[in-house]
Design a protein around this motif. Structure first.
Motif, PDB file in Angstrom:
ATOM      1  N   VAL A  68       1.322  45.085  12.564  1.00 27.23           N
ATOM      2  CA  VAL A  68       0.293  44.803  13.560  1.00 27.23           C
ATOM      3  C   VAL A  68      -1.037  44.815  12.824  1.00 27.23           C
ATOM      4  CG1 VAL A  68      -0.873  45.621  15.648  1.00 27.23           C
ATOM      5  CG2 VAL A  68       1.615  45.842  15.437  1.00 27.23           C
ATOM      6  N   VAL A  69      -1.859  43.817  13.091  1.00 27.37           N
ATOM      7  CA  VAL A  69      -3.182  43.752  12.494  1.00 27.37           C
ATOM      8  C   VAL A  69      -4.234  43.726  13.596  1.00 27.37           C
ATOM      9  CG1 VAL A  69      -2.417  42.592  10.384  1.00 27.37           C
ATOM     10  CG2 VAL A  69      -3.177  41.213  12.333  1.00 27.37           C
ATOM     11  N   GLN A  70      -5.414  44.228  13.238  1.00 24.57           N
ATOM     12  CA  GLN A  70      -6.569  44.101  14.112  1.00 24.57           C
ATOM     13  C   GLN A  70      -7.514  43.115  13.460  1.00 24.57           C
ATOM     14  OE1 GLN A  70      -9.075  47.570  14.755  1.00 24.57           O
ATOM     15  NE2 GLN A  70      -9.667  46.782  16.761  1.00 24.57           N
ATOM     16  N   LEU A  71      -8.010  42.172  14.235  1.00 22.43           N
ATOM     17  CA  LEU A  71      -8.927  41.173  13.722  1.00 22.43           C
ATOM     18  C   LEU A  71     -10.319  41.790  13.624  1.00 22.43           C
ATOM     19  CD1 LEU A  71      -7.667  38.140  15.814  1.00 22.43           C
ATOM     20  CD2 LEU A  71      -6.738  39.120  13.721  1.00 22.43           C
ATOM     21  N   VAL A  72     -10.912  41.750  12.442  1.00 21.15           N
ATOM     22  CA  VAL A  72     -12.190  42.421  12.233  1.00 21.15           C
ATOM     23  C   VAL A  72     -13.370  41.459  12.071  1.00 21.15           C
ATOM     24  CG1 VAL A  72     -11.147  44.521  11.336  1.00 21.15           C
ATOM     25  CG2 VAL A  72     -11.793  42.717   9.746  1.00 21.15           C
ATOM     26  N   ALA A  73     -13.119  40.197  11.766  1.00 21.13           N
ATOM     27  CA  ALA A  73     -14.210  39.221  11.637  1.00 21.13           C
ATOM     28  C   ALA A  73     -13.635  37.816  11.678  1.00 21.13           C
ATOM     29  CB  ALA A  73     -14.972  39.433  10.332  1.00 21.13           C
ATOM     30  N   GLN A  74     -14.440  36.885  12.147  1.00 17.95           N
ATOM     31  CA  GLN A  74     -14.104  35.466  12.104  1.00 17.95           C
ATOM     32  C   GLN A  74     -15.370  34.697  11.755  1.00 17.95           C
ATOM     33  OE1 GLN A  74     -12.232  34.751  16.010  1.00 17.95           O
ATOM     34  NE2 GLN A  74     -10.380  34.271  14.859  1.00 17.95           N
ATOM     35  N   PHE A  75     -15.207  33.644  10.953  1.00 18.36           N
ATOM     36  CA  PHE A  75     -16.342  32.812  10.589  1.00 18.36           C
ATOM     37  C   PHE A  75     -15.826  31.453  10.149  1.00 18.36           C
ATOM     38  CE2 PHE A  75     -15.095  35.550   7.133  1.00 18.36           C
ATOM     39  CZ  PHE A  75     -14.933  34.686   6.056  1.00 18.36           C
ATOM     40  N   ILE A  76     -16.727  30.481  10.151  1.00 17.33           N
ATOM     41  CA  ILE A  76     -16.384  29.096   9.816  1.00 17.33           C
ATOM     42  C   ILE A  76     -17.103  28.712   8.523  1.00 17.33           C
ATOM     43  CG2 ILE A  76     -16.589  26.697  10.559  1.00 17.33           C
ATOM     44  CD1 ILE A  76     -16.553  27.843  13.487  1.00 17.33           C
ATOM     45  N   LYS A  77     -16.359  28.065   7.631  1.00 20.67           N
ATOM     46  CA  LYS A  77     -16.921  27.531   6.389  1.00 20.67           C
ATOM     47  C   LYS A  77     -16.252  26.193   6.112  1.00 20.67           C
ATOM     48  CE  LYS A  77     -18.615  31.281   3.648  1.00 20.67           C
ATOM     49  NZ  LYS A  77     -20.000  30.910   3.504  1.00 20.67           N
ATOM     50  N   ASN A  78     -16.952  25.324   5.416  1.00 19.66           N
ATOM     51  CA  ASN A  78     -16.340  24.098   4.921  1.00 19.66           C
ATOM     52  C   ASN A  78     -15.427  24.451   3.755  1.00 19.66           C
ATOM     53  OD1 ASN A  78     -17.874  22.692   6.743  1.00 19.66           O
ATOM     54  ND2 ASN A  78     -19.168  21.712   5.209  1.00 19.66           N
ATOM     55  N   PHE A  79     -14.401  23.657   3.541  1.00 12.72           N
ATOM     56  CA  PHE A  79     -13.480  23.866   2.430  1.00 12.72           C
ATOM     57  C   PHE A  79     -14.234  24.032   1.117  1.00 12.72           C
ATOM     58  CE2 PHE A  79     -10.691  22.601  -0.993  1.00 12.72           C
ATOM     59  CZ  PHE A  79      -9.470  23.158  -0.657  1.00 12.72           C
ATOM     60  N   ASP A  80     -15.201  23.145   0.869  1.00 13.83           N
ATOM     61  CA  ASP A  80     -15.914  23.176  -0.409  1.00 13.83           C
ATOM     62  C   ASP A  80     -16.944  24.305  -0.513  1.00 13.83           C
ATOM     63  OD1 ASP A  80     -17.798  22.102   1.321  1.00 13.83           O
ATOM     64  OD2 ASP A  80     -18.182  20.314   0.103  1.00 13.83           O
ATOM     65  N   GLU A  81     -17.097  25.117   0.537  1.00  5.98           N
ATOM     66  CA  GLU A  81     -17.999  26.267   0.503  1.00  5.98           C
ATOM     67  C   GLU A  81     -17.282  27.579   0.191  1.00  5.98           C
ATOM     68  OE1 GLU A  81     -21.273  24.838   3.829  1.00  5.98           O
ATOM     69  OE2 GLU A  81     -19.562  26.025   4.491  1.00  5.98           O
ATOM     70  N   VAL A  82     -15.961  27.533   0.102  1.00  9.09           N
ATOM     71  CA  VAL A  82     -15.196  28.749  -0.178  1.00  9.09           C
ATOM     72  C   VAL A  82     -15.535  29.227  -1.584  1.00  9.09           C
ATOM     73  CG1 VAL A  82     -12.866  29.694  -0.463  1.00  9.09           C
ATOM     74  CG2 VAL A  82     -13.368  28.130   1.431  1.00  9.09           C
ATOM     75  N   ASP A  83     -15.741  30.547  -1.718  1.00 13.08           N
ATOM     76  CA  ASP A  83     -16.112  31.113  -3.013  1.00 13.08           C
ATOM     77  C   ASP A  83     -15.018  32.055  -3.530  1.00 13.08           C
ATOM     78  OD1 ASP A  83     -16.401  33.500  -1.548  1.00 13.08           O
ATOM     79  OD2 ASP A  83     -18.582  33.364  -1.503  1.00 13.08           O
ATOM     80  N   GLU A  84     -15.241  32.584  -4.733  1.00 12.92           N
ATOM     81  CA  GLU A  84     -14.266  33.487  -5.369  1.00 12.92           C
ATOM     82  C   GLU A  84     -13.929  34.689  -4.491  1.00 12.92           C
ATOM     83  OE1 GLU A  84     -12.603  33.431  -8.335  1.00 12.92           O
ATOM     84  OE2 GLU A  84     -13.523  31.658  -9.221  1.00 12.92           O
ATOM     85  N   ASN A  85     -14.929  35.250  -3.819  1.00 11.73           N
ATOM     86  CA  ASN A  85     -14.715  36.419  -2.981  1.00 11.73           C
ATOM     87  C   ASN A  85     -13.729  36.123  -1.849  1.00 11.73           C
ATOM     88  OD1 ASN A  85     -15.276  39.148  -2.032  1.00 11.73           O
ATOM     89  ND2 ASN A  85     -16.438  38.160  -0.396  1.00 11.73           N
TER      90      ASN A  85
END
Length: 128
Positions: A68-85
């Protein structure tokens, strides 16, 4: 903290095959995967009512509940904005951005929805 009855929680698995579901849920159980993403267009089309703070059950490739997981955050990014973190939080492969980009591009191309500027919905979670 009170967790609702497991039978009433949303149940889902990762990926698009039993093997992928098994591999990715194991990364969650090992503490390596704390983030996932989906195409925003799929999320909206499914009219998903996922809310931060809510609980969900992640299953394996045979639809057996694994955690069971609890959702702690949601956000939207473009594919090309994804970073190493973000790539590292997804917990897959060698944890590099290059691995993340290659694996996710191949996944979305299988469904004909890949675009470098495609909008992705990221969901961060913690095992409870």
């Amino acid at each position: 903290m009170t967790i609702p009855n497991l039978d009433t929680l949303p149940h889902w698995s990762f990926g698009d095959s039993p093997q992928m579901a098994d591999e990715l849920v194991q990364l969650v159980l090992d503490g390596k995967k704390t983030l996932t993403c989906t195409a925003l267009s799929w999320h909206l089309k499914e009219n998903d009512k996922t809310l931060v703070g809510g609980y969900e059950v992640i299953t394996d490739g045979q639809d057996t509940p694994k955690c069971v997981v609890q959702l702690v955050a949601q956000f939207i990014k473009n594919f090309d904005e994804v970073d190493e973190n973000l790539a590292k939080k997804e917990g897959e492969g060698d944890l590099s951005l290059q691995y993340w980009r290659t694996a996710h591009q191949e996944f979305f191309e299988r469904y004909g929805v890949f675009d470098k500027q495609m909008r992705l919905l990221f969901t961060e979670f913690k095992v409870v």
